[in-house]
Design a protein around this motif. Structure first.
Motif, PDB file in Angstrom:
ATOM      1  N   ILE A 296      51.291  -6.682  -1.751  1.00 56.89           N
ATOM      2  CA  ILE A 296      50.064  -7.398  -1.380  1.00 56.89           C
ATOM      3  C   ILE A 296      50.031  -8.684  -2.195  1.00 56.89           C
ATOM      4  O   ILE A 296      49.634  -8.697  -3.356  1.00 56.89           O
ATOM      5  CB  ILE A 296      48.806  -6.543  -1.651  1.00 56.89           C
ATOM      6  CG1 ILE A 296      48.916  -5.178  -0.957  1.00 56.89           C
ATOM      7  CG2 ILE A 296      47.557  -7.273  -1.153  1.00 56.89           C
ATOM      8  CD1 ILE A 296      47.749  -4.248  -1.240  1.00 56.89           C
ATOM      9  N   ARG A 297      50.453  -9.761  -1.561  1.00 60.09           N
ATOM     10  CA  ARG A 297      50.584 -11.034  -2.263  1.00 60.09           C
ATOM     11  C   ARG A 297      49.299 -11.850  -2.169  1.00 60.09           C
ATOM     12  O   ARG A 297      48.624 -11.851  -1.137  1.00 60.09           O
ATOM     13  CB  ARG A 297      51.746 -11.831  -1.687  1.00 60.09           C
ATOM     14  CG  ARG A 297      53.114 -11.200  -1.952  1.00 60.09           C
ATOM     15  CD  ARG A 297      54.196 -11.901  -1.159  1.00 60.09           C
ATOM     16  NE  ARG A 297      54.158 -13.350  -1.358  1.00 60.09           N
ATOM     17  CZ  ARG A 297      54.745 -14.234  -0.553  1.00 60.09           C
ATOM     18  NH1 ARG A 297      55.405 -13.800   0.519  1.00 60.09           N
ATOM     19  NH2 ARG A 297      54.668 -15.511  -0.788  1.00 60.09           N
ATOM     20  N   THR A 298      48.983 -12.547  -3.241  1.00 63.05           N
ATOM     21  CA  THR A 298      47.844 -13.470  -3.241  1.00 63.05           C
ATOM     22  C   THR A 298      48.321 -14.841  -2.774  1.00 63.05           C
ATOM     23  O   THR A 298      49.249 -15.411  -3.353  1.00 63.05           O
ATOM     24  CB  THR A 298      47.232 -13.591  -4.651  1.00 63.05           C
ATOM     25  OG1 THR A 298      46.776 -12.304  -5.077  1.00 63.05           O
ATOM     26  CG2 THR A 298      46.050 -14.554  -4.638  1.00 63.05           C
ATOM     27  N   MET A 299      47.695 -15.348  -1.718  1.00 65.71           N
ATOM     28  CA  MET A 299      47.989 -16.698  -1.225  1.00 65.71           C
ATOM     29  C   MET A 299      46.866 -17.596  -1.735  1.00 65.71           C
ATOM     30  O   MET A 299      45.755 -17.575  -1.197  1.00 65.71           O
ATOM     31  CB  MET A 299      48.065 -16.702   0.303  1.00 65.71           C
ATOM     32  CG  MET A 299      48.974 -15.625   0.876  1.00 65.71           C
ATOM     33  SD  MET A 299      50.664 -15.698   0.239  1.00 65.71           S
ATOM     34  CE  MET A 299      51.250 -17.197   1.035  1.00 65.71           C
ATOM     35  N   ARG A 300      47.162 -18.347  -2.793  1.00 66.96           N
ATOM     36  CA  ARG A 300      46.122 -19.079  -3.511  1.00 66.96           C
ATOM     37  C   ARG A 300      45.334 -20.003  -2.579  1.00 66.96           C
ATOM     38  O   ARG A 300      45.906 -20.800  -1.832  1.00 66.96           O
ATOM     39  CB  ARG A 300      46.744 -19.899  -4.642  1.00 66.96           C
ATOM     40  CG  ARG A 300      45.739 -20.352  -5.686  1.00 66.96           C
ATOM     41  CD  ARG A 300      46.448 -20.824  -6.942  1.00 66.96           C
ATOM     42  NE  ARG A 300      47.269 -19.777  -7.531  1.00 66.96           N
ATOM     43  CZ  ARG A 300      46.799 -18.792  -8.284  1.00 66.96           C
ATOM     44  NH1 ARG A 300      45.490 -18.702  -8.492  1.00 66.96           N
ATOM     45  NH2 ARG A 300      47.612 -17.904  -8.802  1.00 66.96           N
ATOM     46  N   GLY A 301      44.020 -19.854  -2.626  1.00 61.70           N
ATOM     47  CA  GLY A 301      43.140 -20.679  -1.807  1.00 61.70           C
ATOM     48  C   GLY A 301      43.026 -20.224  -0.376  1.00 61.70           C
ATOM     49  O   GLY A 301      42.273 -20.818   0.402  1.00 61.70           O
ATOM     50  N   GLU A 302      43.778 -19.166   0.018  1.00 59.69           N
ATOM     51  CA  GLU A 302      43.755 -18.729   1.411  1.00 59.69           C
ATOM     52  C   GLU A 302      43.356 -17.265   1.572  1.00 59.69           C
ATOM     53  O   GLU A 302      42.571 -16.924   2.454  1.00 59.69           O
ATOM     54  CB  GLU A 302      45.121 -18.966   2.064  1.00 59.69           C
ATOM     55  CG  GLU A 302      45.527 -20.420   2.133  1.00 59.69           C
ATOM     56  CD  GLU A 302      46.810 -20.606   2.924  1.00 59.69           C
ATOM     57  OE1 GLU A 302      46.799 -20.361   4.145  1.00 59.69           O
ATOM     58  OE2 GLU A 302      47.824 -20.989   2.315  1.00 59.69           O
ATOM     59  N   GLY A 303      43.906 -16.369   0.742  1.00 55.51           N
ATOM     60  CA  GLY A 303      43.580 -14.958   0.891  1.00 55.51           C
ATOM     61  C   GLY A 303      44.727 -14.073   0.449  1.00 55.51           C
ATOM     62  O   GLY A 303      45.402 -14.355  -0.550  1.00 55.51           O
ATOM     63  N   TYR A 304      44.984 -13.020   1.225  1.00 51.26           N
ATOM     64  CA  TYR A 304      46.020 -12.038   0.888  1.00 51.26           C
ATOM     65  C   TYR A 304      46.976 -11.849   2.061  1.00 51.26           C
ATOM     66  O   TYR A 304      46.606 -12.009   3.228  1.00 51.26           O
ATOM     67  CB  TYR A 304      45.386 -10.694   0.525  1.00 51.26           C
ATOM     68  CG  TYR A 304      44.528 -10.738  -0.724  1.00 51.26           C
ATOM     69  CD1 TYR A 304      45.112 -10.736  -1.985  1.00 51.26           C
ATOM     70  CD2 TYR A 304      43.140 -10.798  -0.632  1.00 51.26           C
ATOM     71  CE1 TYR A 304      44.332 -10.776  -3.143  1.00 51.26           C
ATOM     72  CE2 TYR A 304      42.348 -10.837  -1.780  1.00 51.26           C
ATOM     73  CZ  TYR A 304      42.943 -10.834  -3.020  1.00 51.26           C
ATOM     74  OH  TYR A 304      42.167 -10.889  -4.151  1.00 51.26           O
ATOM     75  N   LEU A 305      48.225 -11.474   1.708  1.00 54.70           N
ATOM     76  CA  LEU A 305      49.246 -11.249   2.722  1.00 54.70           C
ATOM     77  C   LEU A 305      49.968  -9.945   2.395  1.00 54.70           C
ATOM     78  O   LEU A 305      50.401  -9.744   1.256  1.00 54.70           O
ATOM     79  CB  LEU A 305      50.222 -12.412   2.763  1.00 54.70           C
ATOM     80  CG  LEU A 305      51.408 -12.336   3.734  1.00 54.70           C
ATOM     81  CD1 LEU A 305      51.722 -13.719   4.296  1.00 54.70           C
ATOM     82  CD2 LEU A 305      52.644 -11.766   3.062  1.00 54.70           C
ATOM     83  N   PHE A 306      50.085  -9.057   3.395  1.00 59.03           N
ATOM     84  CA  PHE A 306      50.821  -7.810   3.228  1.00 59.03           C
ATOM     85  C   PHE A 306      52.273  -8.084   3.592  1.00 59.03           C
ATOM     86  O   PHE A 306      52.611  -8.249   4.770  1.00 59.03           O
ATOM     87  CB  PHE A 306      50.233  -6.695   4.110  1.00 59.03           C
ATOM     88  CG  PHE A 306      50.763  -5.329   3.792  1.00 59.03           C
ATOM     89  CD1 PHE A 306      50.485  -4.722   2.586  1.00 59.03           C
ATOM     90  CD2 PHE A 306      51.556  -4.646   4.708  1.00 59.03           C
ATOM     91  CE1 PHE A 306      50.965  -3.454   2.282  1.00 59.03           C
ATOM     92  CE2 PHE A 306      52.043  -3.386   4.427  1.00 59.03           C
ATOM     93  CZ  PHE A 306      51.747  -2.790   3.198  1.00 59.03           C
TER      94      PHE A 306
END
Length: 312
Positions: A296-306
């Protein structure tokens, strides 16, 4: 449609509605002498509500005791959320008024920058995107939507006789297109058709019981997460809803607002902070490093990505 707006476009009211005067083309590109009757006359009125009488007192269904008739429950559907992206204020305003009559609530953007801002703060069911915008090419915006909001269908608005843009747009992920000038009633039909297809896809996704990723097995019927070592990992209700939302949308950036919408439950208040806490707890249970998470990666300024290959 407001009378003041129509006057501003150079219109003049007659007994049949509004006539567009003083220009070579009308709001949607119609000839200057075209009649623009009242919306209900031009496009057809929206379907009558189930609890409204069709004509007179004889058409009413009584629910009084002894009448022999039972009241029919009215099921209210959530309005379709549409984002209209067009630099023409007349088109934006008229579509906002018109689509509302058919169960579509409309937000508008005049350029790509405003479109991106709205899509990162709100959830939409469909985007109506003009390919000719002042600040950015509509094709690149269509590609951005496909990369960051892949589940949101796009209807392109293209110039008449521009097959190359239509082909490129469809190849970049657009779901449908309309050539200008167009009938707003046709746009309504295309929006409804796209929503029907999306609901069928959602229904099929919700019937999928088990998901597998990186050695993990997630059984939604049993509400059970099993590790690669075959250890059952307990999940709270919030963690279950969050993991369900993520495994159904692998490889896609989901904003906090989208995750709030996807994990909402009756009587449960969800906000940005609770989303972050649930993600943090899920990472711990999945063995994901808090400093360098892999699943579960944090996409800075955008949200999360599985970020995993999911099989079902």
């Amino acid at each position: 449609m407001k009378d003041e707006a129509l006057r501003a476009w150079g219109g003049q009211r007659d007994p049949n509605g509004w006539k567009r005067l003083g220009s070579t083309s009308g709001l949607m590109g119609e000839p200057a002498d075209a009649i623009l009757p009242a919306t209900r006359t031009l496009m057809g009125a929206p379907p009558a509500r189930a609890n409204e009488a069709s004509s007179g007192d004889d058409a009413r269904v009584s629910s009084e005791p002894g009448s022999g008739a039972r009241p029919v429950p009215v099921v209210e559907e959530r309005m379709t959320r549409c984002l209209v992206v067009d630099d023409d204020a007349g088109i934006r305003d008229s579509l906002q008024d018109y689509l509302h009559k058919f169960g579509v609530t409309v937000s508008t953007a005049a350029d790509g920058r405003e479109m991106r801002r709205l899509m990162t703060t709100q959830v939409f069911d469909v985007v109506v995107l003009d390919l000719m915008l002042p600040d950015e090419n509509g094709l690149s915006l269509c590609q951005w939507i496909q990369q960051h909001h892949a589940s949101v269908p796009v209807i392109m608005l293209t110039a008449h006789g521009d097959p190359i843009s239509r082909v490129l747009g469809l190849e970049m992920g657009a779901d449908d297109y309309l050539s200008k000038p167009f009938e707003p009633r046709e746009l309504v039909a295309r929006i409804h058709a796209i929503r029907r297809r999306a609901r069928r896809g959602e229904s099929e996704s919700q019937t999928r019981r088990e998901f597998r990723f990186e050695g993990w097995a997630f059984d939604r019927l049993l509400r059970q997460l099993v590790s690669p070592q075959q250890v059952v990992v307990p999940l709270s209700s919030a963690e279950f809803r969050m993991l369900s939302a993520l495994v159904e949308r692998p490889g896609r950036v989901l904003s906090r607002e989208q995750l709030i919408e996807l994990t909402r439950a009756p009587g449960v208040e969800v906000n940005d902070r609770s989303v972050d806490l649930t993600i943090s707890r899920l990472r711990q249970k999945l063995g994901d490093s808090p400093k360098e998470p892999r699943l579960i990666r944090t996409m800075r300024g955008e949200g999360y990505l599985f970020d995993a290959q999911v099989q079902s």
